[in-house]
Design an enzyme around this catalytic site. Structure first.
Site, PDB file in Angstrom:
ATOM      1  N   ASN A 123      -8.571  -1.201   4.541  1.00  0.00           N
ATOM      2  CA  ASN A 123      -8.755  -1.458   3.105  1.00  0.00           C
ATOM      3  C   ASN A 123      -7.671  -2.358   2.531  1.00  0.00           C
ATOM      4  OD1 ASN A 123      -6.826   0.547   3.509  1.00  0.00           O
ATOM      5  ND2 ASN A 123      -7.178   1.462   1.523  1.00  0.00           N
ATOM      6  N   ASP A 124      -6.643  -2.693   3.321  1.00  0.00           N
ATOM      7  CA  ASP A 124      -5.579  -3.589   2.857  1.00  0.00           C
ATOM      8  C   ASP A 124      -5.778  -5.027   3.325  1.00  0.00           C
ATOM      9  OD1 ASP A 124      -4.121  -1.406   1.702  1.00  0.00           O
ATOM     10  OD2 ASP A 124      -3.459  -0.859   3.718  1.00  0.00           O
ATOM     11  N   ASP A 165      -1.384  -1.048   5.942  1.00  0.00           N
ATOM     12  CA  ASP A 165      -1.624  -0.611   7.319  1.00  0.00           C
ATOM     13  C   ASP A 165      -3.087  -0.349   7.624  1.00  0.00           C
ATOM     14  OD1 ASP A 165      -1.478   2.955   7.467  1.00  0.00           O
ATOM     15  OD2 ASP A 165      -1.787   1.728   5.702  1.00  0.00           O
ATOM     16  N   ARG A 214      -1.578  15.015  -1.731  1.00  0.00           N
ATOM     17  CA  ARG A 214      -2.906  14.396  -1.754  1.00  0.00           C
ATOM     18  C   ARG A 214      -3.943  15.497  -1.929  1.00  0.00           C
ATOM     19  NH1 ARG A 214      -3.342   9.423   0.888  1.00  0.00           N
ATOM     20  NH2 ARG A 214      -5.267  10.021   1.960  1.00  0.00           N
ATOM     21  N   GLY A 219      -5.134   3.658  -3.620  1.00  0.00           N
ATOM     22  CA  GLY A 219      -6.378   4.283  -4.052  1.00  0.00           C
ATOM     23  C   GLY A 219      -6.172   5.710  -4.527  1.00  0.00           C
ATOM     24  N   ASP A 242       0.856  -1.176   0.000  1.00  0.00           N
ATOM     25  CA  ASP A 242       0.000   0.000   0.000  1.00  0.00           C
ATOM     26  C   ASP A 242       0.899   1.236   0.000  1.00  0.00           C
ATOM     27  OD1 ASP A 242      -2.320   1.599   0.351  1.00  0.00           O
ATOM     28  OD2 ASP A 242      -1.919   1.679   2.504  1.00  0.00           O
TER      29      ASP A 242
END
Length: 1118
Positions: free
Chosen positions: A807-808, A804, A586, A667, A397
């Site tokens: 979603n992983d 971490d 971001r 993502g 990730d």
């Protein structure tokens, strides 16, 4: 659905009955409806006991035995043991029964102890006190006595005893704050809301007088799709910042969501374990072949009458009349029993102990301890230790794994104007003051609305502080707000906009309070929250201003906001967003729309209908959100920086040198992720980037794009051979691939003709020829799909996934090895992983050092076990040619039983825990050494055959060396003749010393523990043989081994033969010990708990490359 006592409506149509039975009806406080009010059916629900244990006192023995005998090796030895009991076999049943009993007992004790710990934890949980309300009073009972429908009071910092519907709170606004760290690992505070109809019930008497019915769905394990999630308090969550709450139990015991999530993960098996099972099958075939050969040769031998029935051993009449096939089958089973020790039953226990004890070296490693977080590495399963040395693909990730997940608000763009606040990082104000310049500009209405949107569109909680209140919580007062959120991005945005003049104060009585630039408090009524999810990639709030205007504020990823915008300066803001993304920032976009009261009423009705739906609630909510979040007006965008983790670039570079391909799955948008990949050296300046994105597929067809990329990467394949394992070559163009989630969906989607394999194979071929791959805009499920795609490709590479966040989890569970980073997004990834590390940089040592050593050790353990059992049983096979295939055993029963249990077990166990064939510093400095053990190199067929033939060679030396000695020297000094037990003892003595000394020759890292165990094992054999022979304990004089061992040692030629045969047997191993490989060196063991315990001994011999100093010495290479 919760309602005050009214008559419930029956299903309107007969077809609705199915939906009706999928729900449950709960009577709050067990107050049943009055007679005739409704058809009352008593529903049975479990009590509140949690049972995580596997066994009870009564079923432990049968259930545990059943589970253990499901293992092929255990079941095989059980059959052998039963055969020994039923038919007349050459060996005692004890020889198979005792090792089997030892293995079964050790495993049962281990599993029983683990289950006892589970029972202990269950009892502590089930007996903790809970406050019930009965007849208007508080009653204290044990948690296990709680029932569905009971009304419970929970105080601050207490854990919810079951899944509760939140009725009322001590807070005036009917809210409470909870943490769900024990459920999903999220340590942040979450806000829950009491049921609107009951939030005014604040006393025990009020609650006791409540007459209400709850209709809810049947229990489901999904933590993220609960009924009315804002009203449901889950078991295991903890109440925070709230004095007390009242709730009614809806799911209890094993029906709570926490208990339904107890289900264990699918069992992962390492490549070494699979190789071990294949080798066992080969040896089983060898065993059957030996038994068949001996059975046939026995009947060939007995075809002569004087051999079948000599004068001294006449058969009885019944023996002569026995069926020939029955006799042959019985003899076949007897030979199977005689040779069954070639299958090493104790290997399973030794391997399990090696894995379990070896896993502590990771948890003890002080270099993998993070001082900042106070966290060290965790081992959740020890079954995959050696798999860490076989990894070919790493899927990582980005946010929180490669980066720190430590957000710093950099700028915001409103209507094309850029605002730069103070640099703020997690509450710490860094030097620099640009706020005055921002204030000097006269703000437009859109700019102020943008700041208000950032202050209102979030789920942040403000930590209570009695000393600071109201407007004095502004930045100028010298006291700043402490914000708590599940997302670091939200905190960074609210803190950043605070430096631009707008401060979020708190949520009080369902009103959000903010302080504007004029230091005036503005209050907005919070009407609805449309929560963030990874599919929509946005969140919204609906608020009502003091003037009565209703706004919907929406923030999210640019890809999810821009398509829903109908107005605003889209081009200027899009350009700024893309510029920031290229710099690795971001970005989030902010939009709004104004709702008229009629429009809000329809929105409210739509949301309410979706929220209370008992069927397809998630789909209906998603459709409602999609309908509401459209026709937006774009306000602006924000940019937040997430710094790269310490040594992330060095770690990726080392992994690539080790021949491991690194893929980044994120993502984030493509430009942001690509900038991060350049920063962490996944992509280099020389890397040619290939794009497989939605934008390119729109211009060309997927088929054309794939074939064009394929031609590009395979252009040089005819003239140069790419290193397919590492993807790095100095002579070739370095390629990097970028793919997004939408393009991946097209590749994975079956075509119209029903096939999808061609696109997948083409995609895999492109990936194999790229040194690095970046997958952006990935949903959690797509991450798992990528891992599965590579895992199931024709090479079947070993994969590792590291992340971490929640979603992983899907890709961590999918990969062969899953590693969780103990980060700021909670512990769900760490809890679902096989291993957990504090930082990404620790992956380097975990793979290149620990993984390398684990693999070397266990591969040697497996091969050595097969080798020593070939040495053990092949002389028995040869002996049958000299005893008329009579199934006479060569070794005594005690030797047969204790060979694998006592005489040869401890040295290999210690070797497999301590051995360092190369120093830790060398492994860390030279990552390319990792390639030497790739693709299961030490357990390939060539190595397996070498060890097997080495065992056969040694067995031939033992047997025929002893045979020729006995042929020429048949008497001792006093004229006695050696018997068959003396011959067998001589062979066994040479064998025990040879296999133990071979291990000593293979040992490169000597400690006092190795010396103690190796020489102690040999001493134990000698002492046991003296004891068993009646020398030490005369009462053993009745058995056949009486004085055999001492008689053997009294012969001078026997001593000579023992020394000579051991020397000849070890000759093939001497070259490896004398001429080591060029890169192997020696250092002391650096694992802290053993540093003071162990002492490194120096080997004599020449030092490589000009000499070794200190504790270094030469050692053989791989």
């Amino acid at each position: 659905i919760i309602r005050r006592r009214v008559r419930p409506q029956p299903p309107l149509f007969p077809g609705e009955q199915e939906n009706w039975v999928d729900s449950r009806t709960i009577y709050v406080g067990h107050r049943e409806p009055p007679p005739g009010a409704e058809a009352y059916i008593l529903q049975r629900h479990p009590d509140n006991r949690i049972v995580s244990s596997k066994y009870t006192f009564w079923n432990f023995i049968p259930k545990n035995l059943f589970e253990q005998f499901r293992r092929i090796a255990n079941f095989y030895f059980l059959i052998i043991f039963l055969v020994q009991l039923i038919i007349d076999t050459p060996t005692s049943p004890v020889t198979s029964g005792l090792p089997l009993f030892f293995v079964i007992t050790v495993t049962a004790i281990k599993q029983g102890y683990e289950d006892w710990l589970r029972h202990k934890a269950d009892n502590a949980m089930n007996q903790c006190p809970v406050h019930f309300i009965q007849h208007g009073k508080l009653v204290r009972k044990q948690s296990r006595r709680l029932r569905v429908g009971d009304i419970v009071m929970v105080k601050e910092d207490e854990t919810f005893p079951c899944d509760l519907i939140f009725l009322s709170s001590s807070r005036a606004d009917g809210t409470c704050h909870v943490t769900t760290a024990s459920l999903d690992g999220e340590s942040s505070h979450k806000t829950h809301y009491a049921v609107q109809d009951t939030k005014g019930f604040h006393t025990e008497e009020d609650i006791d007088g409540l007459h209400a019915t709850i209709e809810c769905e049947q229990p489901q394990p999904d933590l993220y799709k609960p009924l009315g999630s804002e009203n449901l308090l889950l078991r295991g969550a903890t109440l925070k910042n709230t004095e007390k709450i009242f709730g009614v139990a809806v799911y209890t015991g094993m029906e709570t969501k926490m208990a339904l999530n107890y289900q264990s993960k699918s069992q992962k098996r390492s490549a070494v374990e699979k190789s071990m099972n294949v080798f066992l099958i080969v040896y089983l075939c060898i065993l059957v072949s030996k038994a068949l050969i001996n059975t046939v040769l026995k009947y060939v031998w007995q075809s002569e009458p004087f051999r079948d029935e000599p004068w001294y051993n006449q058969k009885t009449e019944s023996e002569r009349q026995r069926n020939l096939f029955l006799r042959a089958f019985t003899d076949f089973l007897a030979f199977m029993v005689l040779f069954n020790y070639i299958i090493p039953v104790s290997m399973y226990v030794t391997v399990e102990m090696q894995k379990f004890l070896g896993s502590y070296f990771i948890t003890w490693d002080e270099e993998m301890f993070d001082e900042d977080s106070g966290e060290g590495p965790l081992v959740n399963t020890s079954d995959l230790n050696e798999e860490l040395g076989q990894v070919e693909y790493v899927f990582t990730d980005k946010t929180g794994t490669l980066t720190e997940n430590n957000m710093e608000f950099k700028e915001c763009c409103i209507e094309g104007h850029v605002y730069v606040p103070h640099a703020v990082c997690n509450g710490q104000v860094l030097p620099g003051n640009l706020r005055g310049r921002a204030r000097g500009l006269w703000p437009t209405w859109e700019e102020e609305l943008f700041f208000r949107a950032l202050c209102l569109c979030h789920t942040i909680q403000v930590k209570d502080d009695d000393d600071v209140d109201g407007p004095r919580k502004s930045p100028d007062s010298g006291k700043s707000c402490v914000y708590i959120s599940s997302s670091p991005d939200e905190v960074a945005l609210v803190e950043g906009v605070q430096r631009l003049g707008f401060t979020y104060l708190r949520l009080k009585d369902n009103y959000m309070e903010i302080v504007n630039r004029e230091n005036d408090v503005e209050r907005f009524e919070l009407l609805e929250i449309l929560s963030f999810d990874s599919v929509r990639r946005r969140m919204s709030v609906i608020v009502k201003s003091a003037t009565g205007e209703i706004y919907l504020f929406c923030k999210g990823a640019d890809s999810s906001i821009f398509p829903r915008v109908i107005e605003g300066k889209v081009d200027q803001i899009r350009a700024r967003v893309e510029r920031n993304a290229v710099e690795g920032l971001r970005t989030l976009c902010v939009a709004y729309k104004r709702l008229v009261p009629e429009e809000y009423e329809s929105v409210c009705a739509l949301l309410q209908a979706a929220k209370v739906a008992l069927q397809d609630r998630e789909r209906k909510l998603a459709e409602a959100y999609e309908h509401i979040e459209k026709d937006l007006i774009l306000l602006g965008a924000t940019a937040v920086e997430d710094r790269l983790q310490e040594k992330a670039a060095d770690t990726i570079e080392a992994l690539q040198k080790a021949g491991i391909k690194v893929w980044v799955l994120t993502g984030d948008k493509m430009e942001t992720a690509a900038a991060t990949c350049y920063a962490c050296r996944l992509f280099r300046r020389s890397t040619q980037l290939l794009e497989l994105t939605t934008k390119r597929i729109e211009e060309q067809s997927l088929h054309d794009v794939l074939f064009e990329l394929s031609k590009t990467v395979l252009r040089h394949s005819g003239s140069l051979t790419r290193d397919s394992f590492s993807g790095l070559s100095a002579d070739m163009q370095d390629y990097g691939l970028i793919i997004d989630g939408a393009a991946l969906s097209l590749i994975m989607k079956p075509r119209e003709d029903g096939s999808c394999g061609n696109y997948r194979e083409l995609f895999l071929e492109i990936c194999r020829n790229c040194s690095a791959v970046l997958c952006c805009r990935m949903a959690p499920l797509q991450k798992a799909q990528i891992v599965k795609l590579i895992k199931l490709s024709k090479e079947h590479p070993i994969t590792l996934a590291i992340g971490d966040g929640a979603n992983d989890v899907s890709m961590i569970l999918e990969a062969h090895v899953g590693i969780g980073v103990i980060g700021k997004e909670g512990r769900q990834a760490a809890r679902n992983s096989d291993y957990a590390v504090p930082k990404f940089k620790h992956l380097k040592k975990m793979l290149l050092v620990h993984g390398h050593l684990y693999y070397i050790r266990i591969s040697e353990l497996v091969q050595y076990f097969f080798y020593k059992n070939v040495c053990f049983i092949f002389p028995q096979f040869l002996y049958q040619f000299f005893c008329g295939f009579s199934q006479q055993t060569l070794y005594d029963t005690a030797y047969l039983t204790l060979y694998n249990i006592s005489f040869t077990s401890l040295p290999i166990l210690l070797y497999s825990l301590m051995e360092q064939h190369v120093s830790i510093d060398t492994l860390r400095r030279d990552p390319s050494l990792y390639r030497d053990i790739a693709k299961n190199a030490l357990l390939r067929w060539r190595v397996f055959v070498y060890w097997t033939f080495l065992g056969v060679f040694d067995a031939l030396v033992f047997f025929f060396g002893a045979y020729f000695m006995f042929e020429n020297t048949t008497v001792t000094s006093n004229g006695q003749i050696f018997g068959n037990w003396t011959f067998g003892t001589l062979v066994f003595t040479v064998m025990v010393f040879t296999v133990t000394l071979k291990l000593a020759l293979d040992t490169h890292y000597w400690t006092w523990i190795n010396h103690f165990v190796i020489w102690g094992s040999l001493l134990f054999y000698v002492v046991f043989s003296l004891l068993w022979g009646g020398i030490i304990w005369p009462f053993l004089s009745y058995q056949r081994m009486y004085y055999v061992f001492i008689q053997l040692l009294s012969s001078g030629p026997a001593w000579l033969v023992i020394v000579l045969l051991i020397t000849v047997s070890l000759l093939p191993d001497v070259p490896w010990a004398v001429w080591p490989g060029p890169h192997t060196k020696r250092v002391t063991l650096t694992w802290p708990p053993l540093a003071g315990l162990l002492h490194s001994h120096r080997h004599p011999g020449p030092a490589p490359h000009g000499g070794a100093t200190g504790g270094q010495a030469t050692s053989p290479g791989l």
